[in-house]
Each structure stands twice: as structure tokens, then as C-alpha cells.
Scaffold this motif. Structure first.
Motif, PDB file in Angstrom:
ATOM      1  N   LEU A 236       0.823  -1.217   0.000  1.00 26.01           N
ATOM      2  CA  LEU A 236       0.000   0.000   0.000  1.00 26.01           C
ATOM      3  C   LEU A 236       0.853   1.261   0.000  1.00 26.01           C
ATOM      4  N   ASP A 237       0.415   2.236  -0.775  1.00 22.66           N
ATOM      5  CA  ASP A 237       1.061   3.555  -0.785  1.00 22.66           C
ATOM      6  C   ASP A 237       0.515   4.450   0.321  1.00 22.66           C
ATOM      7  N   VAL A 238      -0.788   4.353   0.569  1.00 22.27           N
ATOM      8  CA  VAL A 238      -1.443   5.230   1.544  1.00 22.27           C
ATOM      9  C   VAL A 238      -2.482   4.450   2.337  1.00 22.27           C
ATOM     10  N   ILE A 239      -2.523   4.676   3.647  1.00 19.82           N
ATOM     11  CA  ILE A 239      -3.611   4.189   4.499  1.00 19.82           C
ATOM     12  C   ILE A 239      -4.261   5.404   5.147  1.00 19.82           C
ATOM     13  N   VAL A 240      -5.581   5.460   5.092  1.00 17.28           N
ATOM     14  CA  VAL A 240      -6.323   6.611   5.602  1.00 17.28           C
ATOM     15  C   VAL A 240      -7.160   6.195   6.809  1.00 17.28           C
ATOM     16  N   LEU A 241      -7.044   6.956   7.884  1.00 16.65           N
ATOM     17  CA  LEU A 241      -7.837   6.730   9.100  1.00 16.65           C
ATOM     18  C   LEU A 241      -8.477   8.058   9.487  1.00 16.65           C
ATOM     19  N   ILE A 242      -9.745   8.238   9.167  1.00 19.43           N
ATOM     20  CA  ILE A 242     -10.422   9.495   9.449  1.00 19.43           C
ATOM     21  C   ILE A 242     -11.556   9.262  10.440  1.00 19.43           C
ATOM     22  N   PHE A 243     -11.392   9.782  11.651  1.00 18.82           N
ATOM     23  CA  PHE A 243     -12.370   9.620  12.732  1.00 18.82           C
ATOM     24  C   PHE A 243     -12.753   8.147  12.902  1.00 18.82           C
ATOM     25  N   VAL A 244     -11.726   7.261  12.904  1.00 20.04           N
ATOM     26  CA  VAL A 244     -12.021   5.834  13.067  1.00 20.04           C
ATOM     27  C   VAL A 244     -11.231   5.203  14.209  1.00 20.04           C
ATOM     28  N   LEU A 245      -9.960   5.592  14.376  1.00 19.18           N
ATOM     29  CA  LEU A 245      -9.171   5.004  15.463  1.00 19.18           C
ATOM     30  C   LEU A 245      -9.824   5.296  16.812  1.00 19.18           C
ATOM     31  N   SER A 246     -10.446   6.438  16.931  1.00 17.69           N
ATOM     32  CA  SER A 246     -11.105   6.850  18.185  1.00 17.69           C
ATOM     33  C   SER A 246     -12.273   5.943  18.556  1.00 17.69           C
ATOM     34  N   ALA A 247     -12.760   5.151  17.609  1.00 19.60           N
ATOM     35  CA  ALA A 247     -13.886   4.255  17.899  1.00 19.60           C
ATOM     36  C   ALA A 247     -13.428   2.941  18.533  1.00 19.60           C
ATOM     37  N   LEU A 248     -12.110   2.704  18.551  1.00 22.10           N
ATOM     38  CA  LEU A 248     -11.582   1.474  19.141  1.00 22.10           C
ATOM     39  C   LEU A 248     -11.389   1.629  20.640  1.00 22.10           C
ATOM     40  N   HIS A 249     -11.413   0.495  21.336  1.00 24.44           N
ATOM     41  CA  HIS A 249     -11.026   0.512  22.740  1.00 24.44           C
ATOM     42  C   HIS A 249      -9.548   0.895  22.808  1.00 24.44           C
ATOM     43  N   PRO A 250      -9.168   1.800  23.727  1.00 24.48           N
ATOM     44  CA  PRO A 250      -7.768   2.246  23.784  1.00 24.48           C
ATOM     45  C   PRO A 250      -6.759   1.111  23.882  1.00 24.48           C
ATOM     46  N   LYS A 251      -7.111   0.011  24.526  1.00 24.59           N
ATOM     47  CA  LYS A 251      -6.178  -1.104  24.686  1.00 24.59           C
ATOM     48  C   LYS A 251      -5.921  -1.847  23.369  1.00 24.59           C
ATOM     49  N   LYS A 252      -6.770  -1.629  22.374  1.00 25.51           N
ATOM     50  CA  LYS A 252      -6.626  -2.325  21.094  1.00 25.51           C
ATOM     51  C   LYS A 252      -5.940  -1.482  20.019  1.00 25.51           C
ATOM     52  N   MET A 253      -5.652  -0.221  20.355  1.00 29.21           N
ATOM     53  CA  MET A 253      -5.165   0.697  19.329  1.00 29.21           C
ATOM     54  C   MET A 253      -3.770   0.361  18.836  1.00 29.21           C
ATOM     55  N   GLN A 254      -2.834   0.071  19.754  1.00 28.88           N
ATOM     56  CA  GLN A 254      -1.447  -0.148  19.347  1.00 28.88           C
ATOM     57  C   GLN A 254      -1.309  -1.339  18.400  1.00 28.88           C
ATOM     58  N   ALA A 255      -1.909  -2.459  18.759  1.00 29.61           N
ATOM     59  CA  ALA A 255      -1.810  -3.652  17.907  1.00 29.61           C
ATOM     60  C   ALA A 255      -2.436  -3.395  16.539  1.00 29.61           C
ATOM     61  N   SER A 256      -3.512  -2.621  16.512  1.00 29.66           N
ATOM     62  CA  SER A 256      -4.195  -2.334  15.246  1.00 29.66           C
ATOM     63  C   SER A 256      -3.326  -1.478  14.323  1.00 29.66           C
ATOM     64  N   ILE A 257      -2.698  -0.439  14.887  1.00 30.48           N
ATOM     65  CA  ILE A 257      -1.833   0.428  14.084  1.00 30.48           C
ATOM     66  C   ILE A 257      -0.594  -0.346  13.611  1.00 30.48           C
ATOM     67  N   SER A 258      -0.034  -1.168  14.475  1.00 29.34           N
ATOM     68  CA  SER A 258       1.150  -1.955  14.095  1.00 29.34           C
ATOM     69  C   SER A 258       0.824  -2.926  12.964  1.00 29.34           C
ATOM     70  N   ARG A 259      -0.377  -3.510  13.015  1.00 26.89           N
ATOM     71  CA  ARG A 259      -0.792  -4.429  11.933  1.00 26.89           C
ATOM     72  C   ARG A 259      -0.953  -3.663  10.623  1.00 26.89           C
ATOM     73  N   LEU A 260      -1.567  -2.499  10.670  1.00 25.57           N
ATOM     74  CA  LEU A 260      -1.742  -1.696   9.465  1.00 25.57           C
ATOM     75  C   LEU A 260      -0.395  -1.287   8.876  1.00 25.57           C
ATOM     76  N   ALA A 261       0.540  -0.944   9.733  1.00 28.73           N
ATOM     77  CA  ALA A 261       1.844  -0.458   9.260  1.00 28.73           C
ATOM     78  C   ALA A 261       2.538  -1.494   8.383  1.00 28.73           C
ATOM     79  N   ARG A 262       2.305  -2.764   8.641  1.00 26.80           N
ATOM     80  CA  ARG A 262       2.936  -3.824   7.849  1.00 26.80           C
ATOM     81  C   ARG A 262       2.422  -3.844   6.408  1.00 26.80           C
ATOM     82  N   LEU A 263       1.251  -3.263   6.173  1.00 25.85           N
ATOM     83  CA  LEU A 263       0.689  -3.239   4.820  1.00 25.85           C
ATOM     84  C   LEU A 263       1.357  -2.190   3.930  1.00 25.85           C
TER      85      LEU A 263
END
Length: 356
Positions: A236-263
Motif C-alpha cells: 500500500l502507498d497510503v492508508i487513511v484513518l479518518i475519525f475511526v481510530l477513536s472508535a476502538l477501545h484504547p487497549k486495542k489501538m497499538q496492535a491495530s496500528i502496528s498491523r496496518l503499518a505492515r501493509l
């Protein structure tokens, strides 16, 4: 009817600015960061003011308000909202569909990476790297394209022949996806979009502007890091997160961003715009709505977190991404009819995978 709560969140109208024709690259409108309120008596002359500095008293009052309503709900109630999140978001889209969602016309001013072939003048904020950043993006795209050609030659996937790939996570009913497809005329473009809500994804697919030849919509739970994306890592060239990360439980945010970064390809960028600490939406929450510190549940069961710049910087750097931009957008929105002022606080970030 639209709840007042959602009207004042980022969902209904993130800005008071409009774009005359989002299907062309000839964009003529005021840029963000240029409409400054210098005379308080003129506050109702426009719908929005940029870069509004808060007084010490105003910030103290916001902190006091948040503290007053910060008693968290019992753990079993918190667990219920988290476990039923899919149900609540499906219910939200079933009720509202796309009746009050508006295209995000600020997209290409703030995030020129979404339409890189358009010559947009995008010096939108003090500290933004502007033309230098755009030139660097072009160089990174060339490098990452070569890298992808070498690394991913086996097997097909949706958009496998594309030369520029964008993924929007938490696409809703397509407020970002469709402006990108209309504005970005790159023949090598392919846009992926996903949402937690199957109802939202079906609304995207049923939109007459949905083109399976240029776009692929799918249901995906961002917080489920074991779930596969239909795209190989490093593509992927670009990943867009617009008013979406805030909908996750704070404890799940780091793993989610790290998984996306691999793409992301080397040089690929992650773009985020989300709620900042002490945004008006946070200050409007009453007692009995707090799940944990700075994390709340709305009346319809959907959840929202309010970030600081440091929190987001930590999330991205822990995912081994490099900072390009991390800024606070303080905006004063005005309801001229009711003579009301509304202070918004959003955070905008750009972090990238290190180039080859």
C-alpha cells in the motif's frame, strides 16, 4: 432526526468549507489556516475560524468539565458496549444511511497524497512541509513501486496490477472513497475500503459511483489483528484513518496500528485525522457516559476516544513509522442563526514507513 451529539462530532460536518467541483483538479477555495479571527466582534461573519488559540481560563474550564464527568461505568457495562460494538454501528448506519453524511472536501488540501497527480497548493498549516513533502512523496512512490514489483510477483489479489494503492479503514458510507475516485484520475489507482459495519459496506457497494474496476470494499474489524486483509503486506502507498481510530477501545489501538503499518510499502504513508482532547464533543458528554479516561459511549452505543498529540505519536512510532506531520487543528465553528460558537479540536497526523 439527527442527534445533536452526532451533529457536533466529526460525522456531520468537519468543516464549514465547500468545494465547487470535486471531480476536477482545478480547486479554488480558501485553504485551512488562513481565516484568523482578530476581532471578536466579527465572530459571526463566517461559519468557521482557523487556528483559534485557547485562553488559560478556557483550557482550565475544559479540564474541569471533563473531570466532573469522568467517573467510569462499571466494568460489566463497559464490556457490554465493547462486545456489541458491531451491533451498535450496524444500527447507526441502518438508521442514518447516508442522509446527512457529506463529502470531506478538505481531503485534498490536507492530504495531497490522495490525489498526487493534481497540482494542489496545499500549504494548509504552519509547519506542514508542503511542496517538499509532495516531491518526496513522488520519489518514494517510484522507489516503493520498484520494491513492490520485486517483492510481490506471485499470486493475484484485488488491484494487484495497480501502481498506486490507497486503503481507507473505517470507510463508513464512502465520504472519503468517492471523492478520491472522482478526483484522482491516475489510471494506476486502486482504492480499498473497509468498515466494521457490514451495513456500511453494503451502502458503499450499492452507491452508483462504486466501480469494482477501481475499488474494493470489504468488511473488516480493525481491532482483530489476526484477521487477514485482502492485500499482501508491503503493497500500500497510503492508508487513511479518518475519525475511526477513536472508535476502538484504547487497549486495542497499538496492535491495530502496528498491523496496518505492515501493509505499507517502503515510503508509504499513514494519514490520520481524529478527535483531540477537549474537543466540544468531549465536553458535551454528561455523567454516566464515561467508559475510561477520555473514552466515552454515545447515546446509540458507539464509542469514542479523544487523543493528545503525544499519544498518537507513541502509537505510530511504536509501529516503527516515521513522523511527517503531527498537529492540532483548533477551529471555531459558528452557528450564525442561533448565534452559537463551537470549539473543535482535531489532530492530524502523517507517519510513513521508512523509504528503501
Amino acid at each position: 432526526t439527527i442527534s445533536e451529539e452526532f451533529f457536533t462530532d466529526g460525522f456531520y460536518s468537519e468543516t464549514g468549507l465547500t468545494l465547487s467541483d470535486s471531480s476536477t483538479c482545478d480547486v479554488k477555495r480558501p485553504q485551512f489556516g488562513t481565516r484568523i479571527l482578530t476581532d471578536p466582534r466579527q465572530v459571526f461573519q463566517h461559519n468557521a475560524w482557523d487556528n483559534v488559540e485557547w485562553t488559560g481560563e478556557q483550557e482550565a474550564a475544559a479540564k474541569k468539565k471533563v473531570l466532573e464527568n469522568s467517573l467510569p461505568l462499571p466494568p460489566e457495562k463497559q464490556e457490554e458496549y465493547d462486545s456489541r460494538a458491531n451491533e451498535y454501528w450496524n444500527g447507526f448506519y441502518t438508521i442514518h444511511e447516508n442522509r446527512f453524511f457529506k463529502d470531506r472536501h478538505w481531503l485534498f488540501t490536507e492530504f495531497p497524497e490522495l490525489a498526487p497527480q493534481c497540482s494542489l497548493n496545499h500549504e494548509s498549516h504552519p509547519g506542514a512541509s508542503g511542496a517538499v513533502e509532495s516531491q518526496q512523496n513522488s520519489q518514494d512512490r517510484e522507489q516503493s513501486g520498484e520494491h513492490a514489483a520485486l517483492s510481490h510477483t506471485d499470486g493475484d489479489f484485488p488491484g494487484s496490477s495497480a501502481t498506486y494503492r490507497i486503503l481507507e479503514v473505517g470507510c463508513g458510507v464512502g465520504n472519503t472513497v468517492f471523492p478520491i475516485l472522482k478526483t484522482n484520475n491516475d489510471p494506476g489507482l486502486f482504492v480499498y475500503c473497509c468498515d466494521f459495519s457490514s451495513t456500511a459496506v453494503e451502502l458503499v457497494k450499492s452507491n452508483p459511483e462504486y466501480d469494482p474496476g477501481r475499488c474494493y470494499a470489504f468488511v473488516h474489524d480493525l481491532s482483530d489483528v489476526e484477521a487477514n486483509y485482502p492485500i499482501p503486506d508491503g503493497t500500500l502507498d497510503v492508508i487513511v484513518l479518518i475519525f475511526v481510530l477513536s472508535a476502538l477501545h484504547p487497549k486495542k489501538m497499538q496492535a491495530s496500528i502496528s498491523r496496518l503499518a505492515r501493509l505499507l510499502k517502503p515510503g508509504g504513508v499513514m494519514l490520520l485525522r481524529d478527535y483531540g482532547r477537549y474537543d466540544m464533543a468531549q465536553l458535551r458528554f454528561k455523567k454516566g457516559r464515561c467508559l475510561s479516561e477520555n473514552f466515552y459511549v454515545r447515546g446509540d452505543g458507539t464509542q469514542v476516544y479523544f487523543f493528545t498529540q503525544d499519544e498518537l505519536h507513541e502509537l505510530f512510532t511504536q509501529a516503527k513509522l516515521e513522523k511527517v506531520q503531527n498537529l492540532v487543528d483548533r477551529r471555531l465553528q459558528v452557528n450564525r442563526g442561533k448565534q452559537l460558537t463551537m470549539y473543535r479540536v482535531w489532530i492530524q497526523c502523517k507517519y510513513r514507513q521508512a523509504p528503501v
